[in-house]
Each structure stands twice: as structure tokens, then as C-alpha cells.
Design a protein around this motif. Structure first.
Motif, short mmCIF file in Angstrom:
data_model
loop_
_atom_site.label_atom_id
_atom_site.label_comp_id
_atom_site.label_asym_id
_atom_site.label_seq_id
_atom_site.Cartn_x
_atom_site.Cartn_y
_atom_site.Cartn_z
N TRP A 1 0.74 -1.02 0.03
CA TRP A 1 0.01 -0.07 0.06
C TRP A 1 0.98 1.09 -0.22
CZ3 TRP A 1 -0.82 3.97 3.62
CH2 TRP A 1 -1.79 4.90 3.31
N LEU A 2 1.92 1.29 0.93
CA LEU A 2 2.71 2.58 1.01
C LEU A 2 3.71 2.63 -0.51
CD1 LEU A 2 4.41 2.07 4.44
CD2 LEU A 2 2.65 4.00 3.65
N LYS A 3 3.86 1.74 -1.15
CA LYS A 3 4.47 1.86 -2.47
C LYS A 3 3.52 2.04 -3.36
CE LYS A 3 8.12 -2.09 -2.20
NZ LYS A 3 8.23 -3.38 -2.51
N SER A 4 2.31 1.88 -3.43
CA SER A 4 1.31 2.43 -4.28
C SER A 4 0.96 3.55 -4.16
CB SER A 4 0.10 1.54 -4.06
OG SER A 4 -0.69 2.02 -3.04
N LYS A 5 1.44 4.35 -2.80
CA LYS A 5 1.22 5.80 -2.36
C LYS A 5 2.37 6.51 -2.88
CE LYS A 5 -2.91 5.37 -1.26
NZ LYS A 5 -3.80 5.76 -2.15
N LYS A 6 3.70 5.58 -3.36
CA LYS A 6 4.60 6.41 -3.83
C LYS A 6 5.24 7.20 -2.73
CE LYS A 6 3.74 6.53 -8.72
NZ LYS A 6 3.49 4.92 -8.75
N TRP A 7 5.13 6.54 -1.47
CA TRP A 7 5.75 7.20 -0.19
C TRP A 7 7.29 6.97 -0.36
CZ3 TRP A 7 2.35 7.41 4.59
CH2 TRP A 7 1.46 8.11 4.39
N LYS B 1 10.34 2.53 -2.41
CA LYS B 1 10.09 2.47 -3.82
C LYS B 1 10.87 1.14 -4.16
CE LYS B 1 9.93 7.40 -4.79
NZ LYS B 1 10.39 8.35 -5.53
#
Length: 155
Positions: free
Chosen positions: A146-152, A155
Motif C-alpha cells: 500500500w505504501l509503495k502504491s502511494k509512492k511514499w 520505492k
């Protein structure tokens, strides 16, 4: 899927099954039923559980054994999709499958599961702990994705 992609999953699952089954056999051989003792600050007792977690639904161990086998088949199926790849998910599924098979062996062979590690929530075995680790790793994997999908930061 490449051969190395399977390695972590199967290695964890096999180690969990072996350690779980060895520990349960040692308990059945050396510890009397309901015997309690403390070792290295941990409390142990030997019980046999014919139900599921916490002794719910007693007498249905074989049914839960079949459900565990179906769960393992489901995990093997979904591992073939591209969405279920990576270190965390392979580790998670390895612990989940190893724990499910460890308890399924007891349920299908003996009609009950050997539990011996006393915790505040009841008496568990190593397969139960492996399943808990697998669930935590699955939750962590979902959070990381989820964090990767939010490009937080990840990466």
C-alpha cells in the motif's frame, strides 16, 4: 515462476513442519498429559486439543485438518499469480503453510493436536506460533504494498 522463487517459501514451510512435528513428538513421549512445568522462564503443559484454537468446536479435528489441506491448496494456487510475489509474501506463506500442515498432520492422524506452550491466550504449539508469524508478515506485506502504491518513501 523461477526455481529460486520457490526456495524461500518451501524452505520455511519444511523447517516449520519439521520443528513442529519433532517438538510435538517429544512432548507426547516425555511429558505426561496435563503435566505443568517451567523451563527458561516459559510455562509448559501437555494437552491434546480435538477442536480448533482455544478448544472451540471440540471433536472436529479431522474437519479442521481437511480445511487446512484446502487452505494449503489455495495458497499454492494463488502463489502462481504475479500479485503474490516477493520476500515478505513468500515468508508469510511459508509460515502459514508450514503451520497449517503441522497441525493438519496431528488432526488427520490422531484426531487432535498436541499443544504445550502456555500463553495468556491459552496453550499453543509451534505450528500455531508459525501461523501467527505468517499472519503478521502478511499484514506487513499488505502495508508495504500500500505504501509503495502511494509512492511514499518505499520505492
Amino acid at each position: 515462476m523461477r526455481k529460486k522463487d520457490y526456495m524461500l517459501f518451501y524452505t520455511i514451510a519444511i523447517i516449520v513442519i519439521l520443528i513442529d512435528q519433532i517438538s510435538k513428538n517429544l512432548v507426547r513421549i516425555f511429558i505426561d498429559m496435563n503435566e505443568r512445568f517451567t523451563w527458561l522462564g516459559m510455562e509448559f503443559t501437555h494437552i491434546e486439543n480435538s477442536g480448533m484454537a482455544g478448544g472451540l468446536f471440540p471433536g472436529n479435528a479431522r474437519l479442521f485438518g481437511v480445511i487446512a489441506v484446502l487452505f494449503v491448496i489455495f495458497v499454492l494456487y494463488i502463489r502462481k499469480t504475479e500479485d503474490w510475489k516477493g520476500l515478505l509474501i513468500d515468508s508469510s506463506f511459508g509460515f502459514l503453510v508450514g503451520g497449517a500442515i503441522g497441525n493438519a498432520i496431528d488432526r488427520l492422524l490422531f484426531g487432535q493436536v498436541t499443544d504445550f506452550i502456555v500463553r495468556s491466550g491459552g496453550v499453543l504449539n509451534l505450528a500455531d506460533h508459525a501461523i501467527e508469524i505468517g499472519i503478521l508478515l502478511l499484514i506487513l506485506s499488505v502495508i508495504v504494498d500500500w505504501l509503495k502504491s502511494k509512492k511514499w518513501v518505499l520505492k
